[in-house]
Enzyme design. Structure first.
Site, PDB file in Angstrom:
ATOM      1  N   CYS A  84      12.542 -49.822  -5.102  1.00 41.16           N
ATOM      2  CA  CYS A  84      13.545 -49.965  -4.048  1.00 41.16           C
ATOM      3  C   CYS A  84      14.657 -50.930  -4.472  1.00 41.16           C
ATOM      4  O   CYS A  84      15.456 -50.588  -5.330  1.00 41.16           O
ATOM      5  CB  CYS A  84      12.880 -50.334  -2.736  1.00 41.16           C
ATOM      6  N   HIS A 179       8.242 -47.227  -2.161  1.00 40.93           N
ATOM      7  CA  HIS A 179       7.374 -48.418  -2.197  1.00 40.93           C
ATOM      8  C   HIS A 179       5.909 -48.075  -2.451  1.00 40.93           C
ATOM      9  O   HIS A 179       5.129 -47.981  -1.491  1.00 40.93           O
ATOM     10  CB  HIS A 179       7.461 -49.147  -0.851  1.00 40.93           C
ATOM     11  N   GLU A 181       3.638 -49.940  -3.429  1.00 43.40           N
ATOM     12  CA  GLU A 181       2.770 -51.081  -3.083  1.00 43.40           C
ATOM     13  C   GLU A 181       2.375 -51.054  -1.605  1.00 43.40           C
ATOM     14  O   GLU A 181       1.498 -51.806  -1.196  1.00 43.40           O
ATOM     15  CB  GLU A 181       3.472 -52.403  -3.445  1.00 43.40           C
TER      16      GLU A 181
HETATM   17  N1  GLN Z   1      18.529 -51.320   0.437  1.00 45.32           N
HETATM   18  C1  GLN Z   1      17.970 -52.540  -0.049  1.00 45.32           C
HETATM   19  C2  GLN Z   1      18.832 -53.159  -1.138  1.00 45.32           C
HETATM   20  O1  GLN Z   1      19.551 -52.480  -1.785  1.00 45.32           O
HETATM   21  C3  GLN Z   1      16.597 -52.278  -0.620  1.00 45.32           C
HETATM   22  C4  GLN Z   1      15.618 -52.048   0.461  1.00 45.32           C
HETATM   23  C5  GLN Z   1      14.202 -52.247   0.031  1.00 45.32           C
HETATM   24  O2  GLN Z   1      13.924 -52.771  -1.040  1.00 45.32           O
HETATM   25  N2  GLN Z   1      13.297 -51.894   0.888  1.00 45.32           N
HETATM   26  O3  GLN Z   1      18.773 -54.333  -1.369  1.00 45.32           O
END
Ligand code: GLN
Length: 196
Positions: A84, A179, A181
């Site tokens: 992410c 994610h 995790e």
């Molecule tokens: N959209 C977030 C970012 O770019 C990431 C979101 C997440 O890690 N759950 O920082």
């Protein structure tokens, strides 16, 4: 094997728990450490850059003096997984949002991402994913997820969801817009550890 989880902000305990579960499932001896200091960073065999807020994580990596060493290790072949926000940080191009917020990217993978690509309507959702190298679908958990909008050079898309790239690989580097995790499925952590 020593697994490091960048521990400045975001989903750190979840990655530590899943890494320990993955090592157990593989029957491999190992240790999982939360990385906040240069000495710890230099001592790991592979590294996880967690989700959270990419701008915040980037700034804290600089502040703690870890940024350049992560880049060096990634370029020299230390296996890494970014999830992410971590996926955003591994990219070379972060699009308009990264530019506007002045987010400095690790720039390790030949890919462009779009932060928060799903917008507010679909802030978070779950979907089964077909990932190259895994027999059975993986439970994808997406939270304000980025998308991988373009890859080039040595980077390859290894998972597509509804026509959009959500996971890419370049050598020993794995970028996931979701994610792993936050699931009970250790297979992607195992995929990282197998690269060590
Ligand atoms: N959209 C977030 C970012 O770019 C990431 C979101 C997440 O890690 N759950 O920082």
């Amino acid at each position: 094997m020593r697994v490091g989880v960048i521990s400045v902000q975001g989903a750190v305990p979840e990655h530590i728990r899943m890494s320990e579960a993955a090592l157990r499932a593989m029957g491999r001896k190992g240790e999982v450490i939360a990385v906040r200091r240069l000495d710890d960073l230099r001592a790991v065999d592979c590294l996880i850059v967690p989700g959270g807020e990419s701008t915040t994580i980037s700034k804290l990596l600089r502040k703690l003096g870890l940024f350049d060493e992560v880049v060096r290790m990634g370029n020299e072949g230390t296996p890494m997984m970014g999830t992410c926000a971590g996926c955003v940080l591994l990219a070379k191009e972060g699009g308009e949002q990264a530019e506007r917020t002045g987010t400095e990217l690790l720039s390790l993978m030949d890919m462009a991402v779009d932060r928060n690509a799903f917008g507010r309507q679909r802030e978070s959702f779950e979907a089964p994913l077909h990932i190259e190298g895994l027999d059975l679908p993986f439970p994808g958990v997406f939270i304000r997820a980025p998308l991988i909008t373009r890859v080039w050079g040595g980077c390859r898309v290894v998972c597509v969801h509804q026509g959009e790239a959500v996971m890419a690989r370049q050598g020993s580097l794995l970028a996931l817009s979701f994610h792993p995790e936050l699931t009970e499925d250790p297979r992607l952590h195992q995929m990282l550890f197998e690269l060590v």
